[in-house]
Design a protein around this motif. Structure first.
Motif, PDB file in Angstrom:
ATOM      1  N   ASN A  17       8.904   2.845 -10.561  1.00  0.00           N
ATOM      2  CA  ASN A  17       9.586   3.982  -9.903  1.00  0.00           C
ATOM      3  C   ASN A  17       9.281   3.954  -8.259  1.00  0.00           C
ATOM      4  O   ASN A  17       9.931   4.650  -7.652  1.00  0.00           O
ATOM      5  CB  ASN A  17       9.160   5.278 -10.665  1.00  0.00           C
ATOM      6  CG  ASN A  17       9.899   5.371 -12.150  1.00  0.00           C
ATOM      7  OD1 ASN A  17      10.673   5.032 -12.150  1.00  0.00           O
ATOM      8  ND2 ASN A  17       8.802   6.100 -12.727  1.00  0.00           N
ATOM      9  N   ASP A  18       8.268   3.287  -7.735  1.00  0.00           N
ATOM     10  CA  ASP A  18       8.044   3.356  -6.352  1.00  0.00           C
ATOM     11  C   ASP A  18       8.464   2.200  -5.560  1.00  0.00           C
ATOM     12  O   ASP A  18       7.925   1.966  -4.758  1.00  0.00           O
ATOM     13  CB  ASP A  18       6.387   3.530  -6.301  1.00  0.00           C
ATOM     14  CG  ASP A  18       5.916   2.209  -7.300  1.00  0.00           C
ATOM     15  OD1 ASP A  18       6.450   1.689  -7.933  1.00  0.00           O
ATOM     16  OD2 ASP A  18       4.511   2.447  -7.027  1.00  0.00           O
ATOM     17  N   GLU A  37      12.159   1.396  -5.179  1.00  0.00           N
ATOM     18  CA  GLU A  37      13.681   1.499  -5.143  1.00  0.00           C
ATOM     19  C   GLU A  37      14.259   0.900  -3.790  1.00  0.00           C
ATOM     20  O   GLU A  37      15.192   0.501  -3.696  1.00  0.00           O
ATOM     21  CB  GLU A  37      14.078   2.799  -5.347  1.00  0.00           C
ATOM     22  CG  GLU A  37      14.026   3.471  -6.735  1.00  0.00           C
ATOM     23  CD  GLU A  37      12.693   3.798  -7.157  1.00  0.00           C
ATOM     24  OE1 GLU A  37      11.850   3.762  -6.356  1.00  0.00           O
ATOM     25  OE2 GLU A  37      12.841   4.389  -8.520  1.00  0.00           O
TER      26      GLU A  37
END
Length: 687
Positions: free
Chosen positions: A203-204, A206
């Motif tokens: 998730n970190d 992008e």
């Protein structure tokens, strides 16, 4: 939009001419409707076989002529174009390859690549993310209804399809990976992944470029660096850091040394500064230092950031022939936007060695610019330049900066727990600290190549012979480990020939005394065995001359050697050389001019002060002036002199005068097991 102007009849082909109020759009150029209502392309008449057949038919009817006239759709440079039914158009086959991303151009316009291509269409292709090329991705051109190059093909980035058993999910993109391969490299992947879940969501990440991710994953699975672009290095390094994958930043730096050039250095510098990647910034800046004279003549130089120019001008190691080139670079940058940049002129002028400039330049150019720049500039200039009544304005000076100035690098240890590196300036007799390395190693061999100190083998903790190899970047002061030698070695020797490193001889408990030779290629990090020496030896000395390696003296079991071997890397062959007059171990060799000097050492009975010189032209040894005292220090060539350095004193030998003298300064009596190397000052980051 248009009005009917006139109708003409030429060669039995009726054309209706129109006056257009605007240029044709892409749609009107490429797509049209034929007189019978079918979809068509607006092409040159010779590209439409059915209409050409009607045009040259001897039995053409009035309806045929009207059909031809109604098919007119424009003209380019007086060449007539007709609307030709799509299925009848001379064209190359359309391309749909799910693993390839293509962009097509037709006469300056971008068009879809998923339909038949007209003659003259250009197609540019690249592999989609997660894929690597099967064949070359050349530019294709449609010529005579066929493509002039093989159609592009790509495949998934795993070496074999069955090995891809999981996916990294970043945003909306899914990247196929092999779970076991990624887990072996990344502790964080292990923490995130589950044996029952094929998708690992990150998730970190992008904001990381998708091509950078795909390229890095391709390398991890296939060991291929296809399409690694310098502009992507920051994202690739960031991605590797987030996954805790080691070694990628070093690989990017190694590739960058070949990729940075006169056309992209400024763009790369800006990209790396935005990402705050100090390692990459440093290497690009030193590219500017090494190529200053060439770069400052190019257009890109004028857009250099002011902070970078300050850093560059302050360097005392710019690669210039004379100081006038440094001022020329400053002046060109200033004149790009003098009104805004002149506020920096006075401060930047302080970094110019004005006493090395032709007085005419000072009087006619700099004084004028100073008057325009600021009220403080002229007084500063007056104070900095030593004016006199006999100033010769026609006499130039050509003193350079210290680009090719050497210093001496000393590597040793105080306590065996870490390695200390010092810098010794022989001209000033000054010894200064450089950096420390956490490494318990002695009896290693070393070279300096491409701003890197390379350390080979040795004896760890004074106990264990090793085949490990380390590289210390002298700019960033970062230490990294390289691929291991094939043999463990202590007391070996190392030299550089044509940017390849050769390691000779040495000792380890399993193999005993060695005569094997290994060659290291820094470009691909590979080791290769070369032809072995004619004699096993360790604690010997080696050097190079005229592209050949000389290996001299050392121990063979209990035998103290005076023999000489000469290696020709072009032939991969050893020959015997003229033996020394004295048997020596723990000694040094240094080449000055056409002479090879063997200095000091130990002969099995006593420590030596004797020195002998090999005439490299006639291959004959002769004794020269002995040192003031017996010594087993390390000799190093420097500025046509030889400096013999030990823990207590530095001796200087001048070959032309055949005299020794004590130099100022000493190392430290507690500093042991050291090696000494000449190195260019510009290689060292002493900021």
């Amino acid at each position: 939009m248009f009005r009917l102007k006139y109708i003409i009849l030429v060669n039995s082909f009726v054309y209706i001419s129109f006056t257009f109020s605007n240029e044709m759009s892409l749609h009107s150029i490429l797509n049209c409707t034929t007189p019978n209502g079918s979809a068509g392309f607006c092409v040159y008449d010779e590209e439409c076989p059915p209409l050409m057949q009607i045009k040259y038919s001897k039995s053409k009817t009035r309806n045929d002529s009207m059909f031809l006239a109604s098919s007119f759709c424009g003209y380019v440079r007086e060449k007539l174009k007709v609307c030709c039914e799509t299925k009848n158009t001379s064209s190359c086959p359309s391309i749909y390859e799910p693993t390839v991303e293509s962009v097509c151009h037709y006469r300056g316009h971008e068009i879809s690549c998923n339909e038949p291509m007209l003659n003259g269409v250009l197609m540019y292709s690249n592999c989609k993310p997660n894929h690597i090329p099967v064949n070359a991705l050349n530019r294709l051109k449609c010529v005579n209804m066929t493509w002039d190059q093989p159609l592009p093909k790509c495949k998934y980035n795993c070496m074999y399809e069955w090995r891809c058993n999981a996916h990294l999910v970043i945003g909306e993109r899914r990247y196929p990976v092999n779970r076991q391969i990624i887990q072996s490299l990344s502790q964080r992947f292990i923490e995130l992944s589950s044996l029952n879940n094929e998708d690992v969501i990150l998730n970190d990440m992008e904001d990381i470029n998708s091509l950078a991710v795909a390229n890095l994953l391709t390398f991890i699975h296939t060991n291929r660096t296809y399409d690694w672009q310098p502009r992507l290095y920051t994202d690739m390094i960031k991605f590797s850091h987030l996954l805790n994958i080691n070694g990628i930043d070093d690989l990017c730096i190694k590739l960058l040394e070949n990729d940075v050039n006169v056309n992209n250095y400024l763009e790369l510098l800006q990209i790396y500064k935005k990402s705050n990647n100090s390692m990459l910034i440093y290497h690009v800046k030193f590219y500017i230092v090494d190529n200053f004279h060439e770069l400052m003549l190019e257009e890109q130089w004028l857009n250099l950031d002011v902070s970078d120019l300050y850093w560059i001008l302050e360097r005392d190691d710019l690669n210039v022939e004379c100081e006038g080139q440094v001022f020329e670079g400053l002046n060109r940058w200033m004149q790009k936007d003098w009104s805004r940049r002149k506020e920096h002129f006075t401060k930047m002028l302080k970094f110019i060695f004005l006493d090395r400039l032709p007085p005419k330049v000072i009087l006619e150019t700099i004084m004028k610019l100073c008057a325009e720049a600021s009220k403080d500039c002229v007084p500063m200039l007056t104070d900095k330049v030593h004016w006199n009544n006999d100033l010769d304005v026609s006499k130039p000076t050509r003193k350079c900066r210290k680009y090719n100035k050497s210093t001496i690098l000393i590597i040793g240890t105080y306590n065996l727990e870490s390695m200390t590196i010092k810098i010794y300036n022989p001209d000033e007799g000054i010894l200064s600290d450089f950096t420390d390395i956490k490494m318990e190693n002695v009896y290693f061999s070393t070279v300096v190549l491409n701003r890197k100190l390379m350390i080979f083998g040795g004896k760890l903790n004074m106990l264990y012979d090793t085949n490990r190899v380390w590289s210390l970047d002298l700019g960033t002061k970062r230490l990294r480990e390289l691929s291991e030698m094939k043999k463990k070695r202590s007391f070996s020797s190392a030299v550089v020939i044509d940017d390849l490193i050769y390691i000779c001889g040495g000792f380890n408990p399993n193999d005993g005394y060695l005569n094997s030779v290994e060659r290291y290629n820094p470009v691909d990090g590979t080791w290769s065995f070369m032809a072995p020496m004619l004699t096993t030896r360790y604690n010997h000395a080696s050097t190079t001359y005229d592209g050949k390696m000389y290996v001299i003296g050392g121990l063979k079991g209990e035998e103290y050697l005076n023999s000489v071997e000469i290696y020709d890397p072009k032939l991969n062959q050893w020959t015997h050389g003229t033996p020394m007059q004295t048997h020596r171990i723990s000694f040094s060799v240094a080449v000055v001019g056409d002479g090879l000097f063997a200095v000091g050492g130990y002969d099995g009975i006593s420590y030596l002060s004797s020195v002998e010189r090999l005439d490299l032209v006639n291959q004959k040894w002769m004794k020269v002036k002995a040192m003031p005292e017996d010594d087993v220090g390390v000799a190093v060539p420097y500025d046509n002199r030889i400096f013999m350095i030990n823990r207590f004193v530095v001796h200087e030998y001048i070959p032309k005068k055949n005299v020794w003298k004590n130099s100022t300064g000493h190392i430290n009596k507690n500093f042991r097991y050291f090696r000494v190397l000449p190195v260019l000052q510009r290689s060292l980051n002493t900021d």
